[in-house]
Design an enzyme around this catalytic site. Structure first.
Site, PDB file in Angstrom:
ATOM      1  N   ASN A 102     -23.075   3.061  58.321  1.00 60.66           N
ATOM      2  CA  ASN A 102     -22.004   2.148  57.868  1.00 60.66           C
ATOM      3  C   ASN A 102     -21.000   3.180  57.357  1.00 60.66           C
ATOM      4  OD1 ASN A 102     -19.540   0.554  57.436  1.00 60.66           O
ATOM      5  ND2 ASN A 102     -20.873  -0.638  55.884  1.00 60.66           N
ATOM      6  N   TRP A 103     -19.947   3.653  58.068  1.00 59.48           N
ATOM      7  CA  TRP A 103     -19.103   4.929  57.337  1.00 59.48           C
ATOM      8  C   TRP A 103     -17.977   4.148  56.511  1.00 59.48           C
ATOM      9  CZ3 TRP A 103     -18.476   8.638  62.069  1.00 59.48           C
ATOM     10  CH2 TRP A 103     -19.795   9.253  62.429  1.00 59.48           C
ATOM     11  N   LYS A 104     -18.014   2.832  56.579  1.00 58.67           N
ATOM     12  CA  LYS A 104     -16.744   2.159  55.872  1.00 58.67           C
ATOM     13  C   LYS A 104     -15.461   2.773  56.192  1.00 58.67           C
ATOM     14  CE  LYS A 104     -20.506   0.750  52.741  1.00 58.67           C
ATOM     15  NZ  LYS A 104     -20.896   0.338  51.272  1.00 58.67           N
TER      16      LYS A 104
ATOM     17  N   HIS B  61     -20.231  -8.383  56.019  1.00 57.21           N
ATOM     18  CA  HIS B  61     -20.649  -7.395  54.769  1.00 57.21           C
ATOM     19  C   HIS B  61     -20.217  -7.815  53.619  1.00 57.21           C
ATOM     20  CE1 HIS B  61     -20.769  -3.547  52.496  1.00 57.21           C
ATOM     21  NE2 HIS B  61     -21.761  -3.069  53.348  1.00 57.21           N
TER      22      HIS B  61
ATOM     23  N   GLU C  36     -18.642  -6.424  51.255  1.00 59.27           N
ATOM     24  CA  GLU C  36     -17.206  -6.195  50.697  1.00 59.27           C
ATOM     25  C   GLU C  36     -16.175  -6.777  51.656  1.00 59.27           C
ATOM     26  OE1 GLU C  36     -18.005  -1.905  51.718  1.00 59.27           O
ATOM     27  OE2 GLU C  36     -19.263  -1.720  50.069  1.00 59.27           O
TER      28      GLU C  36
ATOM     29  N   GLU D 128     -28.640  -6.815  51.891  1.00 60.08           N
ATOM     30  CA  GLU D 128     -27.924  -5.946  50.893  1.00 60.08           C
ATOM     31  C   GLU D 128     -27.556  -6.447  49.917  1.00 60.08           C
ATOM     32  OE1 GLU D 128     -26.069  -2.541  53.618  1.00 60.08           O
ATOM     33  OE2 GLU D 128     -24.645  -4.351  53.212  1.00 60.08           O
TER      34      GLU D 128
ATOM     35  N   GLY E 136     -23.538   1.154  46.828  1.00 59.91           N
ATOM     36  CA  GLY E 136     -22.673   2.243  46.338  1.00 59.91           C
ATOM     37  C   GLY E 136     -23.029   2.451  44.685  1.00 59.91           C
TER      38      GLY E 136
ATOM     39  N   SER F 293     -27.951   1.755  48.581  1.00 57.58           N
ATOM     40  CA  SER F 293     -28.126   2.871  48.016  1.00 57.58           C
ATOM     41  C   SER F 293     -29.766   3.703  48.758  1.00 57.58           C
ATOM     42  CB  SER F 293     -28.487   2.860  46.398  1.00 57.58           C
ATOM     43  OG  SER F 293     -27.220   2.709  45.925  1.00 57.58           O
TER      44      SER F 293
ATOM     45  N   GLY G 176     -24.820   3.088  53.683  1.00 56.47           N
ATOM     46  CA  GLY G 176     -23.378   3.387  53.403  1.00 56.47           C
ATOM     47  C   GLY G 176     -23.351   5.069  53.154  1.00 56.47           C
ATOM     48  N   GLY G 177     -23.302   5.205  51.733  1.00 60.47           N
ATOM     49  CA  GLY G 177     -22.913   6.819  51.147  1.00 60.47           C
ATOM     50  C   GLY G 177     -23.807   7.696  51.872  1.00 60.47           C
TER      51      GLY G 177
HETATM   52  P1  PGA Z   1     -24.824   2.336  50.379  1.00 59.86           P
HETATM   53  O1  PGA Z   1     -24.044   1.227  51.131  1.00 59.86           O
HETATM   54  O2  PGA Z   1     -25.843   2.856  51.098  1.00 59.86           O
HETATM   55  O3  PGA Z   1     -23.654   3.341  50.063  1.00 59.86           O
HETATM   56  O4  PGA Z   1     -25.057   1.630  49.101  1.00 59.86           O
HETATM   57  C1  PGA Z   1     -24.724   0.435  51.741  1.00 59.86           C
HETATM   58  C2  PGA Z   1     -23.792  -0.648  52.709  1.00 59.86           C
HETATM   59  O5  PGA Z   1     -22.805  -0.987  51.967  1.00 59.86           O
HETATM   60  O6  PGA Z   1     -23.849  -0.995  53.920  1.00 59.86           O
END
Ligand code: PGA
Length: 251
Positions: A9-11, A96, A98, A166, A172, A212, A233-234
């Site tokens: 997930n590149w956000k 998600h 966010e 998650e 993150g 993470s 994510g990251g």
């Molecule tokens: P992260 O994000 O790996 O940066 O913690 C995961 C996500 O939000 O899907």
């Protein structure tokens, strides 16, 4: 045996040119004929079309980060399921944390989006997870249970759904849930799915872990019996790290 699934997930990262570059690196690092697990990448909407051209013919699937529950109309800033399908997406991430935290998504709007995406023929990654305050105050199971029940309300067939657990406190932050902590919640979700959809559906549904995930913790997490891959994510912003995680899911 469930086939694991790893999605990056590149956000809100990477321009179109940067997305094309990263997608090119991912395809190259995976190598031809990769079949160890299912792999997807979710760039920004803007880069979906260009990214699709890069991954066409590879095993990498195109995933969108969200979609709206109407086909078209006066919904400024939104993108419909049909639009993402038309540029080659096979799946979409919905709910998600966010989106829930910053953009007012509720279990009810998540449910509308899931239903629309499924009805258009998309596969769905439905995200659920508790905040630190919810975990510490002992309501984690209640929160996850309503996210799953309400997110899936009125949906009788979950064969095109993947659930992503998650924990918000692990996204993150560099704080990963331990593999035992994650496994406990994954088992809870699978038991809930058994209750709602029966044993056969529960045995088949894939439950990804997200928060993470890194090459250094992926092997241990993915070795857990109820963890069927990851939503990354990251670490997905670096092709080498992402592919190392994909390979960890393919052991
Ligand atoms: P992260 O994000 O790996 O940066 O913690 C995961 C996500 O939000 O899907």
């Amino acid at each position: 045996m469930r086939k694991k699934i790893v999605v990056g997930n590149w956000k809100m990262n990477n321009s179109v040119a940067e997305s094309v570059q990263l997608a090119t690196e991912v395809v190259e690092a995976l190598g031809e004929g990769f079949s160890g697990c299912e792999v997807g990448i979710a760039p920004t909407y803007l880069a979906l079309d260009a990214t699709e051209k890069v991954i066409a013919g590879s095993e990498v699937q195109l995933v969108a980060q969200n979609c709206h529950y109407e086909n078209d109309g006066a919904f400024t800033g939104e993108v419909s399921a049909r639009m993402i399908l038309a540029v080659g997406c096979s799946s979409v991430i919905i709910g998600h944390s966010e989106r829930r935290q910053y953009f007012g998504e509720t279990n009810a709007t998540v449910n509308l989006r899931v239903k629309k995406a499924l009805s258009e023929g998309l596969k769905v990654i439905l995200c659920v997870g508790e905040t630190l305050a919810e975990r510490e105050s002992g309501v984690m199971e209640t929160v996850i249970s309503s996210q799953v029940r309400e997110g899936l309300e009125g949906i009788s067939d979950i064969s095109a759904i993947v659930i992503a657990y998650e924990p918000v406190w692990a996204i993150g932050t560099g704080k990963t849930a331990s593999s035992a902590q994650a496994e406990e919640v994954h088992l809870f979700i699978r038991t809930l799915i058994t209750e709602l959809y029966g044993q056969s559906a529960a045995e088949k549904v894939r439950i990804q872990y997200g928060g993470s995930v890194k090459p250094s913790n992926a092997v241990e997490l993915f070795a857990m019996p109820n963890i069927d891959g990851g939503l990354i994510g990251g670490a997905a912003l670096n092709a080498e790290d992402f592919v190392a995680i994909v390979k960890a899911a393919s052991l």
